[in-house]
Structure formats: structure tokens, C-alpha cells
Design a protein around this motif. Structure first.
Motif, PDB file in Angstrom:
ATOM      1  N   ALA A 231       0.928  -1.250   0.018  1.00 39.07           N
ATOM      2  CA  ALA A 231      -0.001   0.085   0.105  1.00 39.07           C
ATOM      3  C   ALA A 231       0.828   1.262   0.044  1.00 39.07           C
ATOM      4  N   VAL A 232       1.923   1.277   0.887  1.00 36.18           N
ATOM      5  CA  VAL A 232       2.828   2.417   0.975  1.00 36.18           C
ATOM      6  C   VAL A 232       3.501   2.627  -0.322  1.00 36.18           C
ATOM      7  N   SER A 233       3.985   1.505  -1.002  1.00 36.68           N
ATOM      8  CA  SER A 233       4.531   1.651  -2.234  1.00 36.68           C
ATOM      9  C   SER A 233       3.668   2.087  -3.367  1.00 36.68           C
ATOM     10  N   ALA A 234       2.717   1.557  -3.343  1.00 35.40           N
ATOM     11  CA  ALA A 234       1.528   1.835  -4.550  1.00 35.40           C
ATOM     12  C   ALA A 234       1.326   3.571  -4.232  1.00 35.40           C
ATOM     13  N   ARG A 235       1.465   4.018  -2.947  1.00 37.02           N
ATOM     14  CA  ARG A 235       1.092   5.537  -2.694  1.00 37.02           C
ATOM     15  C   ARG A 235       2.441   6.128  -3.255  1.00 37.02           C
ATOM     16  N   MET A 236       3.307   5.907  -2.773  1.00 40.60           N
ATOM     17  CA  MET A 236       4.656   6.391  -3.341  1.00 40.60           C
ATOM     18  C   MET A 236       4.905   6.659  -5.209  1.00 40.60           C
ATOM     19  N   GLY A 237       4.239   5.308  -5.579  1.00 40.93           N
ATOM     20  CA  GLY A 237       4.413   5.247  -6.904  1.00 40.93           C
ATOM     21  C   GLY A 237       3.559   6.448  -7.696  1.00 40.93           C
ATOM     22  N   ILE A 238       2.082   6.581  -7.206  1.00 44.12           N
ATOM     23  CA  ILE A 238       1.073   7.302  -7.871  1.00 44.12           C
ATOM     24  C   ILE A 238       1.495   8.769  -7.503  1.00 44.12           C
ATOM     25  N   ASP A 239       2.221   9.004  -6.607  1.00 45.49           N
ATOM     26  CA  ASP A 239       2.939  10.495  -6.138  1.00 45.49           C
ATOM     27  C   ASP A 239       4.036  10.785  -7.274  1.00 45.49           C
ATOM     28  N   LYS A 240       4.680   9.801  -7.691  1.00 42.56           N
ATOM     29  CA  LYS A 240       5.757  10.021  -8.643  1.00 42.56           C
ATOM     30  C   LYS A 240       5.261  10.081  -9.846  1.00 42.56           C
ATOM     31  N   VAL A 241       4.245   9.313 -10.118  1.00 43.12           N
ATOM     32  CA  VAL A 241       3.546   9.709 -11.667  1.00 43.12           C
ATOM     33  C   VAL A 241       2.859  10.981 -11.827  1.00 43.12           C
ATOM     34  N   HIS A 242       2.193  11.341 -10.716  1.00 47.39           N
ATOM     35  CA  HIS A 242       1.520  12.440 -10.834  1.00 47.39           C
ATOM     36  C   HIS A 242       2.518  13.906 -11.024  1.00 47.39           C
ATOM     37  N   ASP A 243       3.640  13.704 -10.333  1.00 50.12           N
ATOM     38  CA  ASP A 243       4.993  14.627 -10.620  1.00 50.12           C
ATOM     39  C   ASP A 243       5.265  14.726 -12.122  1.00 50.12           C
ATOM     40  N   HIS A 244       5.399  13.686 -12.711  1.00 45.65           N
ATOM     41  CA  HIS A 244       5.802  13.524 -14.085  1.00 45.65           C
ATOM     42  C   HIS A 244       4.788  13.953 -14.973  1.00 45.65           C
ATOM     43  N   LEU A 245       3.422  13.627 -14.613  1.00 45.12           N
ATOM     44  CA  LEU A 245       2.472  14.207 -15.674  1.00 45.12           C
ATOM     45  C   LEU A 245       2.001  15.425 -15.469  1.00 45.12           C
ATOM     46  N   ARG A 246       2.251  16.158 -14.198  1.00 43.34           N
ATOM     47  CA  ARG A 246       2.182  17.672 -13.834  1.00 43.34           C
ATOM     48  C   ARG A 246       2.840  18.452 -14.701  1.00 43.34           C
ATOM     49  N   HIS A 247       3.932  18.072 -15.055  1.00 45.24           N
ATOM     50  CA  HIS A 247       5.098  18.843 -15.758  1.00 45.24           C
ATOM     51  C   HIS A 247       5.075  18.489 -17.226  1.00 45.24           C
ATOM     52  N   GLY A 248       4.101  17.691 -17.713  1.00 43.02           N
ATOM     53  CA  GLY A 248       3.984  17.358 -19.056  1.00 43.02           C
ATOM     54  C   GLY A 248       4.917  16.672 -19.889  1.00 43.02           C
ATOM     55  N   ALA A 249       5.329  15.548 -18.977  1.00 42.11           N
ATOM     56  CA  ALA A 249       6.261  14.559 -19.558  1.00 42.11           C
ATOM     57  C   ALA A 249       5.590  13.605 -20.328  1.00 42.11           C
ATOM     58  N   GLU A 250       5.979  13.387 -21.541  1.00 42.67           N
ATOM     59  CA  GLU A 250       5.612  12.225 -22.536  1.00 42.67           C
ATOM     60  C   GLU A 250       6.296  10.773 -22.021  1.00 42.67           C
ATOM     61  N   TYR A 251       7.472  11.138 -21.563  1.00 44.98           N
ATOM     62  CA  TYR A 251       8.249   9.749 -21.220  1.00 44.98           C
ATOM     63  C   TYR A 251       8.856   9.832 -19.739  1.00 44.98           C
ATOM     64  N   VAL A 252       9.115   8.855 -19.270  1.00 50.18           N
ATOM     65  CA  VAL A 252      10.088   8.826 -18.045  1.00 50.18           C
ATOM     66  C   VAL A 252      11.193   7.970 -18.174  1.00 50.18           C
ATOM     67  N   VAL A 253      12.343   8.647 -18.350  1.00 48.68           N
ATOM     68  CA  VAL A 253      13.593   7.996 -18.407  1.00 48.68           C
ATOM     69  C   VAL A 253      14.210   7.627 -17.247  1.00 48.68           C
ATOM     70  N   SER A 254      14.797   6.696 -17.039  1.00 48.27           N
ATOM     71  CA  SER A 254      15.571   6.276 -15.940  1.00 48.27           C
ATOM     72  C   SER A 254      16.921   5.183 -16.148  1.00 48.27           C
ATOM     73  N   PRO A 255      17.972   5.210 -15.413  1.00 44.57           N
ATOM     74  CA  PRO A 255      19.075   4.012 -15.577  1.00 44.57           C
ATOM     75  C   PRO A 255      18.546   2.979 -14.910  1.00 44.57           C
ATOM     76  N   ASP A 256      17.549   2.844 -14.083  1.00 47.57           N
ATOM     77  CA  ASP A 256      17.020   1.655 -13.340  1.00 47.57           C
ATOM     78  C   ASP A 256      15.670   1.246 -14.051  1.00 47.57           C
ATOM     79  N   MET A 257      15.796   0.126 -14.538  1.00 42.99           N
ATOM     80  CA  MET A 257      14.372  -0.435 -15.205  1.00 42.99           C
ATOM     81  C   MET A 257      13.598  -0.892 -14.014  1.00 42.99           C
ATOM     82  N   SER A 258      14.015  -1.362 -13.048  1.00 39.36           N
ATOM     83  CA  SER A 258      13.361  -1.894 -11.868  1.00 39.36           C
ATOM     84  C   SER A 258      12.219  -0.689 -11.478  1.00 39.36           C
ATOM     85  N   CYS A 259      12.808   0.647 -11.176  1.00 41.89           N
ATOM     86  CA  CYS A 259      12.035   1.567 -11.015  1.00 41.89           C
ATOM     87  C   CYS A 259      10.745   1.994 -11.939  1.00 41.89           C
ATOM     88  N   LEU A 260      11.309   1.778 -13.414  1.00 36.91           N
ATOM     89  CA  LEU A 260      10.480   2.034 -14.542  1.00 36.91           C
ATOM     90  C   LEU A 260       9.336   1.045 -14.525  1.00 36.91           C
TER      91      LEU A 260
END
Length: 260
Positions: A203-232
Motif C-alpha cells: 500500500a505504501v509502495s503504491a502510494r509513493m508510486g502514484i505520487d511520482k507518476v503525478h509529478d511527471h504528468l503535472r509537468h507535461g512529460a511524455e516519457y519517463v527515462v531512468s538508468p534503473d528498469m526496476s523503478c520504471l
């Protein structure tokens, strides 16, 4: 980091062992292909040990060093002959670099730990790449550096520590034609994956994940890029479950110009 790489040996003459974490091999093979292609574009001598398996991180994260030990010894056996080991996953590289002290500290173990690099730091610090002329990515991108990469490997300055800002992933991405990095409110917050944490504290993990997703969307990102595929993987699952059209791609794919 104290490196065991021979400073007198040209990078083109080094034997480089390609470390592809097990989950990338099984779920995201295109990331492994892009990593190999990218390294070979710089004329590097790259080899892939066929007997490699897990580095032992999942067991270590759960406190089971007894069962992690066999994986760690096999890792050393596979990579001990190489001048340098490179992998496209900060958390797995951090395991090798920082947490192989649970097995006997032979010269081979110490040498392998010191010679293992995450892909971004290898390109930035060792190869010292100044251009990716083949790469073009005309999209708005939110950058996610993992907790392991930031606080374990020093790939960027953590926000909680004072000092001169730096971000090695951002520096590399800034050399890609057409790519626009968008600012984030909390760029180095954990996305909630945390390896086994996402299972034990769902539950905590999912809440943290959606907060992160909202941060990306709020700033108009089309893609999220990372060196870590596990986070992606975690963030993509969260976004897809919520019905958001947000794409996730590994930095190796962007820098190599595909495969996407």
C-alpha cells in the motif's frame, strides 16, 4: 569510489564484461540489446558471460545472505577476468559494489566489486562521452534517478545534502538531439519500488508510486527515462493501472537511438 581499473590501459584495450541483471534479461531484453549496442558504438571490447545469473540482491534485501552467497560467488567467478564490468541497473551494481562483503573477501571479490560500474557513471566518468550523434529523441522527458543510483553510487547530488548540484544522467541526456527535460517538484524522491519493499509494504509502495507518476504528468512529460528498469517497471505498472498514457524507457535505449 576507489577504482581497480588500470589507469595506464586505454579504454579501447580493456576487456569489458557486460552484466545484464536477471529481470532485464527475462522481461526487458531490449534494454540489454541497447546497452550492448551503445557500448560497441564507442569501439569498446564487450563480452557477455553466458553463465551469469542473479547478483544476489533479492535475497540480500530480505536479509538472507546465506542463499545470496552462492549467487555472489558465481558472479565473481563469471566476471573476475575482466578489466571492467558494466551493467544498466544502479541497484544491482550497488549490490556488487557495496554489499559483496557478506562473502569471503578474496582478492577476486574485492577486484570485481571495485571494477563494477553502472552504465551512466561508466559513460560519464570513464569513457567521458561528449556526444551521441546517432541519437534523436524529440520528446519531453522526466528523469528518474533511482535511490540506489543517487545515494549508493553518487550519480547525482541528493537534495538532502548541501553542495554543488550535479546529475550525470541529465548531462548525458542533454547531448541527445530533440530531447527536452522537464523540471520536477521532487526529482529524487523514491518511487516506492524498493525491491522487496513493494511486496512487503504494497500500500505504501503504491502510494509513493502514484505520487511520482503525478509529478511527471503535472509537468507535461511524455516519457519517463531512468538508468534503473526496476523503478520504471514499478512506475509503468502504477501509471497503467491508473489509466495514464505515460511511457517509460531506459536511458540506454535513448542514448543508443533504439531499440524502443
Amino acid at each position: 569510489m576507489t577504482s581497480a581499473i588500470d589507469p595506464k590501459k586505454p579504454i579501447e584495450e580493456m576487456r569489458i564484461g557486460l552484466f545484464i541483471p536477471c529481470y532485464i534479461d527475462m522481461v526487458y531484453p531490449e534494454v540489454g540489446i541497447a546497452t550492448l549496442g551503445l557500448l560497441e558504438r564507442f569501439g569498446l571490447n564487450v563480452d557477455y558471460p553466458l553463465d551469469q545469473t542473479c547478483c544476489g540482491q533479492p535475497m540480500s534485501n530480505s536479509g538472507d545472505e546465506v542463499n545470496a552467497a552462492a549467487s555472489k560467488r558465481l558472479f565473481v567467478q563469471n566476471f573476475k577476468a575482466y578489466d571492467c564490468i558494466v551493467g544498466p541497473a544502479g541497484s544491482c551494481v550497488k549490490e556488487v559494489r557495496c554489499h559483496f562483503d557478506a562473502i569471503e573477501q578474496t582478492d577476486d571479490v574485492k577486484r570485481v566489486s571495485q571494477r563494477t560500474y553502472e552504465l551512466v557513471e561508466f559513460l560519464h566518468d570513464i569513457v567521458k562521452v561528449d556526444a551521441f550523434p546517432w541519437a534523436e529523441f524529440p520528446h519531453s522527458v522526466a528523469l528518474h534517478n533511482s535511490c540506489s543510483s543517487i545515494r549508493g553510487l553518487g550519480i547525482a547530488k541528493p537534495s538532502e545534502i548541501m553542495g554543488v548540484p550535479f546529475n550525470k544522467t541529465e548531462t548525458l541526456l542533454s547531448k541527445v538531439k530533440g530531447l527536452v527535460l522537464v523540471p520536477l517538484d521532487r526529482p529524487d524522491d523514491c518511487c516506492g519500488f524498493g525491491g522487496t519493499f513493494c511486496v512487503t509494504d504494497e500500500a505504501v509502495s503504491a502510494r509513493m508510486g502514484i505520487d511520482k507518476v503525478h509529478d511527471h504528468l503535472r509537468h507535461g512529460a511524455e516519457y519517463v527515462v531512468s538508468p534503473d528498469m526496476s523503478c520504471l517497471m514499478h512506475q509503468h505498472g502504477i501509471a497503467r493501472h491508473a489509466g495514464y498514457d505515460l511511457k517509460h524507457i531506459h536511458v540506454a535505449q535513448v542514448l543508443n537511438g533504439g531499440p524502443f
